[in-house]
Write a protein that holds these residues in place. Structure first.
Motif, PDB file in Angstrom:
ATOM      1  N   ALA A 213       0.836  -1.208   0.000  1.00 46.23           N
ATOM      2  CA  ALA A 213       0.000   0.000   0.000  1.00 46.23           C
ATOM      3  C   ALA A 213       0.869   1.255   0.000  1.00 46.23           C
ATOM      4  CB  ALA A 213      -0.931  -0.011   1.213  1.00 46.23           C
ATOM      5  N   ALA A 214       1.963   1.234   0.770  1.00 48.46           N
ATOM      6  CA  ALA A 214       2.870   2.382   0.805  1.00 48.46           C
ATOM      7  C   ALA A 214       3.562   2.584  -0.538  1.00 48.46           C
ATOM      8  CB  ALA A 214       3.910   2.192   1.913  1.00 48.46           C
ATOM      9  N   VAL A 215       3.929   1.479  -1.193  1.00 43.02           N
ATOM     10  CA  VAL A 215       4.561   1.562  -2.511  1.00 43.02           C
ATOM     11  C   VAL A 215       3.604   2.207  -3.513  1.00 43.02           C
ATOM     12  CG1 VAL A 215       5.410   0.212  -4.469  1.00 43.02           C
ATOM     13  CG2 VAL A 215       6.100  -0.400  -2.148  1.00 43.02           C
ATOM     14  N   LEU A 216       2.385   1.691  -3.568  1.00 42.87           N
ATOM     15  CA  LEU A 216       1.406   2.230  -4.521  1.00 42.87           C
ATOM     16  C   LEU A 216       1.050   3.667  -4.192  1.00 42.87           C
ATOM     17  CD1 LEU A 216      -0.890  -0.904  -4.872  1.00 42.87           C
ATOM     18  CD2 LEU A 216       0.839  -0.095  -6.482  1.00 42.87           C
TER      19      LEU A 216
ATOM     20  N   GLY B 204       2.648  10.870  -7.351  1.00 37.04           N
ATOM     21  CA  GLY B 204       3.351  11.733  -8.290  1.00 37.04           C
ATOM     22  C   GLY B 204       4.377  12.633  -7.636  1.00 37.04           C
ATOM     23  N   ALA B 205       4.636  12.425  -6.347  1.00 32.49           N
ATOM     24  CA  ALA B 205       5.582  13.280  -5.624  1.00 32.49           C
ATOM     25  C   ALA B 205       7.031  12.924  -5.921  1.00 32.49           C
ATOM     26  CB  ALA B 205       5.326  13.180  -4.123  1.00 32.49           C
ATOM     27  N   HIS B 206       7.268  11.745  -6.492  1.00 29.49           N
ATOM     28  CA  HIS B 206       8.635  11.295  -6.734  1.00 29.49           C
ATOM     29  C   HIS B 206       8.770  10.839  -8.185  1.00 29.49           C
ATOM     30  CE1 HIS B 206       8.985  11.197  -2.343  1.00 29.49           C
ATOM     31  NE2 HIS B 206       7.863  10.494  -2.341  1.00 29.49           N
ATOM     32  N   ARG B 207       9.921  11.080  -8.772  1.00 33.40           N
ATOM     33  CA  ARG B 207      10.161  10.621 -10.143  1.00 33.40           C
ATOM     34  C   ARG B 207      10.440   9.124 -10.191  1.00 33.40           C
ATOM     35  NH1 ARG B 207      13.683  13.406 -14.295  1.00 33.40           N
ATOM     36  NH2 ARG B 207      12.333  12.023 -15.517  1.00 33.40           N
TER      37      ARG B 207
ATOM     38  N   TRP C 271       4.469   6.814 -17.359  1.00 31.75           N
ATOM     39  CA  TRP C 271       4.848   5.850 -16.330  1.00 31.75           C
ATOM     40  C   TRP C 271       5.690   4.724 -16.930  1.00 31.75           C
ATOM     41  CZ3 TRP C 271       3.749   7.196 -11.482  1.00 31.75           C
ATOM     42  CH2 TRP C 271       2.655   8.020 -11.241  1.00 31.75           C
ATOM     43  N   ALA C 272       6.564   4.196 -16.099  1.00 32.54           N
ATOM     44  CA  ALA C 272       7.321   3.001 -16.472  1.00 32.54           C
ATOM     45  C   ALA C 272       7.479   2.117 -15.241  1.00 32.54           C
ATOM     46  CB  ALA C 272       8.694   3.363 -17.024  1.00 32.54           C
ATOM     47  N   ILE C 273       7.523   0.824 -15.466  1.00 28.00           N
ATOM     48  CA  ILE C 273       7.881  -0.140 -14.418  1.00 28.00           C
ATOM     49  C   ILE C 273       9.089  -0.909 -14.919  1.00 28.00           C
ATOM     50  CG2 ILE C 273       7.177  -2.156 -13.091  1.00 28.00           C
ATOM     51  CD1 ILE C 273       4.293  -1.243 -13.305  1.00 28.00           C
ATOM     52  N   VAL C 274      10.146  -0.908 -14.149  1.00 26.27           N
ATOM     53  CA  VAL C 274      11.360  -1.656 -14.495  1.00 26.27           C
ATOM     54  C   VAL C 274      11.412  -2.887 -13.597  1.00 26.27           C
ATOM     55  CG1 VAL C 274      13.866  -1.619 -14.694  1.00 26.27           C
ATOM     56  CG2 VAL C 274      12.538   0.458 -15.191  1.00 26.27           C
TER      57      VAL C 274
ATOM     58  N   GLU D  60       8.649   9.371 -17.759  1.00 17.96           N
ATOM     59  CA  GLU D  60       8.723  10.496 -16.826  1.00 17.96           C
ATOM     60  C   GLU D  60       8.890  10.038 -15.379  1.00 17.96           C
ATOM     61  OE1 GLU D  60       5.304  12.943 -17.459  1.00 17.96           O
ATOM     62  OE2 GLU D  60       5.594  13.028 -19.633  1.00 17.96           O
ATOM     63  N   ARG D  61       8.146   9.011 -14.977  1.00 14.82           N
ATOM     64  CA  ARG D  61       8.234   8.468 -13.621  1.00 14.82           C
ATOM     65  C   ARG D  61       8.286   6.945 -13.707  1.00 14.82           C
ATOM     66  NH1 ARG D  61       4.864  12.930 -12.865  1.00 14.82           N
ATOM     67  NH2 ARG D  61       5.557  14.329 -11.183  1.00 14.82           N
TER      68      ARG D  61
END
Length: 434
Positions: free
Chosen positions: A18-21, A27-30, A138-141, A160-161
């Protein structure tokens, strides 16, 4: 009373997710980094995050490290969110696997323009590096610790993030060229993508998944102590929640080792001390025979997922080198032909009920950096849901004592933890106590 006794594994994991999501969607962090122990549900997190980001209406790109990982993620996305359209970036000659074809809304193409602007576009880092146009919010690596920093640099202009998910205890990225010229630089391409990212962006939030759903209660503390000494994690199951039994009685030393592994989670089949060639015939035969014996003794695995017969598909044999893998595979009897035999690099991300491991230092005269790399032993000893048996020549502890680390210390290079020398000693100490 410890906090673990007050919070269930599922509750603890749910709090972190939940904290991760929350950090991701705010949007506060890149960037957001998630460290994960073996079997903590990295892929599940990636699929869930992909679904939630796609629900916002903003297009998403997913970067994986291998085609196998790409196809696996597409399969999981199709199962969890079949309504979400997926574009699979691939090579021109790529043939969609059954898992990809099973996704009801997956389109495959070699160019982004031919995918039709799907909500989720997924491909390997190498494929994304060829994309020169387009930008995604958005991207997920995925498996970000196995991605070299230069590979991240090539795909970073496309998003972007990003959410970076990976296991810091697994194998480091590797290169086939000399990289001494970059040692000490903050953008050293031989560092992982996460290491370079955090050196340049130390303010990014880092979350740690606290539960391994793969490793049993007998393995989680052992693996955590050896390979994750500063973060740790717990097993999602408790003592007795999983059992492995054999219907046929023990006849010899090999059977006794299997019984010990079934009862305690760990077994050590120690051969007489001797210097050997890399493809030690006696050690290779022992690995093959242990796997075959587990089948002929009619093993039964019981867990929270149910109970079932121990089949060849649920057994793996791991080794450090491909020639060792070939030697072991050639010695498997016909009834064990479907047992997985592979190197640590190719076993990453996979899980089995029973694993047999040929120790990287078995029979060696020296302890090289390759054989001492903690990630290699970590992968080999963390693939199992029930039990792991190590095959090794006696004398490894003495070999380690005779070969202390002689790797040079470089300025501006962060110290890598855990140390491979100590990780090996920790594992050996536990095995000899078993």
């Amino acid at each position: 009373m410890s906090s673990h006794a007050l919070v269930t594994p599922a509750e603890e994991a749910a709090t972190v997710i939940a904290a991760v999501l929350g950090d991701l969607l705010s949007g506060a962090h890149r960037g957001v980094v998630v460290d994960s122990p073996p079997g903590a549900g990295k892929s599940t997190l990636v699929v869930r995050a992909a679904g939630e980001l796609a629900a916002t209406g903003a297009p998403l790109m997913i970067v994986a490290q291998t085609n196998e990982q790409v196809d696996d993620l597409i399969d999981r996305l199709g199962t969890r969110s079949p309504e979400i359209g997926v574009g699979r970036l691939s090579a021109v000659d790529y043939e969609p696997t059954a898992r990809v074809r099973a996704h009801p809304r997956c389109r495959v193409a070699a160019k982004v323009a031919d995918l039709g602007s799907p909500p989720v576009t997924i491909g390997t880092a190498a494929k994304w590096a060829t994309v020169t146009e387009g930008r995604w919010p958005w991207a997920i690596v995925d498996e970000a610790y196995q991605m070299r920093s230069d590979a991240l640099l090539r795909v970073a202009p496309r998003f972007e993030r990003a959410l970076f998910v990976g296991d810091p205890g697994q194998l480091d990225p590797f290169s086939t060229v000399e990289v001494d010229r970059w040692i000490g630089l903050s953008w050293d391409p031989m560092q992982s993508a996460v290491a370079v990212l955090l050196r340049h962006n130390p303010e990014l939030p880092v979350h740690r998944l606290p539960v391994s759903w793969r490793l049993p209660a007998s393995a989680a503390p052992v693996v955590a102590r050896a390979f994750y000494p500063f973060t740790g994690f717990r097993s999602g199951t408790g003592p007795g929640d999983r059992t492995l039994t054999f219907e046929q009685p023990a006849r010899d030393a090999l059977d006794t080792v299997l019984d010990t592994a079934a009862a305690t989670g760990w077994g050590l089949h120690e051969l007489p001390e001797r210097f050997t060639v890399r493809t030690d015939a006696e050690a290779a035969a022992a690995c093959a025979e242990l796997a075959a014996r587990a089948l002929t003794r009619e093993g039964i695995a019981v867990s929270e997922a149910g109970s079932g017969r121990l089949t060849p598909e649920r057994i793996a044999i791991g080794a450090a080198h491909r020639d060792q893998v070939a030697a072991i595979r050639s010695l498997l009897p016909p009834e064990a032909a479907e047992v997985t035999v592979d190197t640590a690099n190719r076993l990453q991300g996979r899980e089995y009920d029973l694993t047999v491991v040929l120790h990287p230092l078995s029979g060696r005269r020296d302890a090289t950096a390759f054989h001492l790399e903690s990630g290699r032993l970590c992968v080999l000893t963390s693939r199992h849901r029930h039990a792991c048996v190590l095959v090794a020549r006696a004398g490894i502890a003495e070999l380690l004592d005779a070969h202390p680390s002689t790797e040079p210390v470089h300025l501006n290079v962060p110290v890598k933890f855990p140390d491979g020398w100590e990780a090996n000693q920790s594992m050996l100490a536990h095995l000899h106590r078993t």
